[in-house]
Design an enzyme around this catalytic site. Structure first.
Site, PDB file in Angstrom:
ATOM      1  N   HIS A  61      -7.135  -6.108  -0.612  1.00 49.30           N
ATOM      2  CA  HIS A  61      -6.026  -5.167  -0.643  1.00 49.30           C
ATOM      3  C   HIS A  61      -4.701  -5.899  -0.566  1.00 49.30           C
ATOM      4  O   HIS A  61      -4.408  -6.548   0.434  1.00 49.30           O
ATOM      5  CB  HIS A  61      -6.173  -4.195   0.530  1.00 49.30           C
ATOM      6  N   ASP A  73      -8.516  -4.422  -6.162  1.00 47.41           N
ATOM      7  CA  ASP A  73      -8.037  -3.859  -4.901  1.00 47.41           C
ATOM      8  C   ASP A  73      -8.845  -2.598  -4.597  1.00 47.41           C
ATOM      9  O   ASP A  73      -8.916  -1.683  -5.399  1.00 47.41           O
ATOM     10  CB  ASP A  73      -6.556  -3.515  -5.026  1.00 47.41           C
ATOM     11  N   SER A 112       0.840  -1.199   0.000  1.00 47.17           N
ATOM     12  CA  SER A 112       0.000   0.000   0.000  1.00 47.17           C
ATOM     13  C   SER A 112       0.881   1.257   0.000  1.00 47.17           C
ATOM     14  O   SER A 112       1.739   1.395  -0.868  1.00 47.17           O
ATOM     15  CB  SER A 112      -0.953  -0.052   1.202  1.00 47.17           C
TER      16      SER A 112
END
Length: 480
Positions: A446, A418, A192
């Site tokens: 994710h 995602d 991320s």
């Protein structure tokens, strides 16, 4: 912008000697086979002889024939790398843990590393309850006032730190940590926001890259409001995937089709904007539209949480928001007893200095209206959530594209649906990096590594351990 940052880094590197340990790491056991230490770094990398701060570091020594260290970061910004590394046995495969010391660190401003603080727990409760999809002048005014209080609280409690919590500063800390660990090149897993940290590191120190896995990438070329708009659309895509799956489950509160179910969810959000849901947690919080939206977003991060979202929606449609509130608390790291980690405050502080935000609320209002067209359920809330940056006491700068010329091959992993880091961002980052290699995954949730795809896991492990670079554009199939 890139040229100015490069000049700063070259100056700082010349002064600090980043090829040698900046300070010794005095390791001490801290439970369950882990060792902990602190790294001393300059508060201001442009003034390496000035005030210093401590970076909290943890490692799990390699269990086999050691290659070196692998640094890990879970994202955020604001996520604790120390806590993430504590979960090393589920974060990295056994094969990788055998060959590398797993090293986590709290980036500056986060957790145990000179944390940014802005508001009391009760004030954070009040701020997070503000309606971030305002549909009246009074709600806009309340959001503006709350955002000003947030920014002012950060200045009052952490003003000295605020100019120095950006991603470039954290990347320079990471290079000092690499040197202190004795690694010639950086081996890294970032997820991320951790992909942004890794990409900026590569751009600043391309010659010190050994192997970087950037999983669930952020596109640094986008402006902050462009990032928000794209992310909001990603949540909508993930919600549609959840709903398609939901219709196959016996406890789904909707009969289908997706359009009809989305209308019911929109109706729920309109209802809770006027009449709050019941809260059985006993903490007195009113579950309005803001808490409900956070609760809806949280389980979209992980396909394994979809059954909990079905249950939460069944309850919410009956007037009970307790499960939704508990899931929202997971996202923002609100703990039992009502205390918070500093994740929310650090997230805002880093984002506000990493990007150039509009300095008045009217621009946010216009962006929210635009986002509502493409992301009607989540667009306005995601856009307005950054409003404190309009009042931030420190100016921000967007970095723009990164290319890391001359870096060793860098592996970028993207998941098709995602919710938080849309697949297009991974495509964009891999394209920007001069040595970027894209691996796609036909999945939900994710990030991709160690989420169930043996294809992704095999490619990542082989790259980290053996420096086997996958073919650019490799695409891993959907799992059952």
């Amino acid at each position: 912008m890139v040229a100015a940052l490069t000049a700063v880094v070259l100056s700082a590197t010349a002064c600090t000697g980043a090829d040698r340990p900046e300070s010794a790491l005095d390791w001490a056991g801290c439970g369950d086979g882990f060792e902990c230490a602190e790294l001393s770094v300059p508060l201001d990398h442009d003034s390496p002889g000035g005030e210093r701060i401590k970076i909290s570091v943890i490692r799990l020594p390699a269990s086999g024939d050691r290659i070196g260290s692998i640094l890990v970061n879970p994202g955020g910004p604001g996520g604790s790398g120390v806590e993430y590394a504590r979960s090393a046995r589920s974060v990295l495969s056994e094969a990788v843990r055998a060959r590398f010391d797993v090293v986590g660190f709290d980036p500056r401003g986060v957790g145990g590393s000179s944390p940014v603080r802005c508001l009391s727990s009760s004030d954070l409760d009040a701020y997070l309850a503000l309606d971030t999809s305002p549909d009246s002048p009074a709600e806009v005014t309340a959001l503006e006032e709350g955002s000003r209080r947030f920014a002012a609280g950060c200045q009052a409690r952490s003003g000295k730190l605020l100019p120095h919590v950006g991603t470039a500063d954290a990347a320079r800390d990471m290079d000092l940590l690499r040197a202190a660990l004795g690694d010639e090149g950086l081996t890294y897993l970032g997820k991320s926001y951790g992909t942004q940290l890794g990409a900026v590191y590569a751009d600043l120190f391309p010659g010190r890259v050994r192997a970087l896995v950037l999983d669930g990438a952020v596109d640094p070329s986008l402006s902050p409001l462009e990032l928000n708009a794209t992310q909001a659309h990603g949540f909508e895509v993930a919600l549609d995937a959840f709903l398609e799956n939901c219709f196959t489950a016996g406890d789904c509160p909707f009969d289908g089709p997706v359009k009809s179910a989305r209308e019911e969810i929109a109706g729920l959000l309109r209802k809770v904007d006027q009449e709050t849901l019941a809260n059985q947690n006993g903490d007195g919080r009113q579950i309005g539209e803001a808490w409900t939206t956070l609760g809806l977003i949280t389980p979209l991060y992980d396909r394994q949480s979809w059954p909990a979202l079905r249950r939460a929606l069944n309850e919410a449609l009956e007037g009970d928001g307790t499960t939704l509130l508990r899931m929202a608390d997971l996202l923002i790291d609100r703990r039992e007893g009502g205390t918070y980690s500093n994740q929310t405050e650090a997230n805002m502080a880093v984002n506000c200095v990493d990007g150039r935000f509009p300095r008045d609320s009217s621009a946010f209002a216009a962006a929210a209206r635009d986002a509502a067209g493409d992301a009607p359920l989540f667009g306005p809330s995601v856009m307005w959530s950054s409003l404190p940056c309009a009042y931030w006491p420190v100016g921000g700068e967007s970095r723009g594209k990164v290319d890391a010329p001359g870096a060793a091959p860098i592996m970028v992993v993207g998941t098709e649906r995602d919710p938080a880091t849309p697949y297009a961002w991974s495509e964009a980052l891999a394209d920007q990096l001069s040595s970027g290699v894209l691996v796609g995954f036909d999945g939900d949730g994710h990030t991709a590594y160690l989420t169930g795809s043996s294809c992704v896991d095999r490619l990542v492990d082989d790259y980290l351990i053996n420096l086997a670079v996958p073919k650019d554009g490799t695409y891993c199939p959907k799992i059952g």
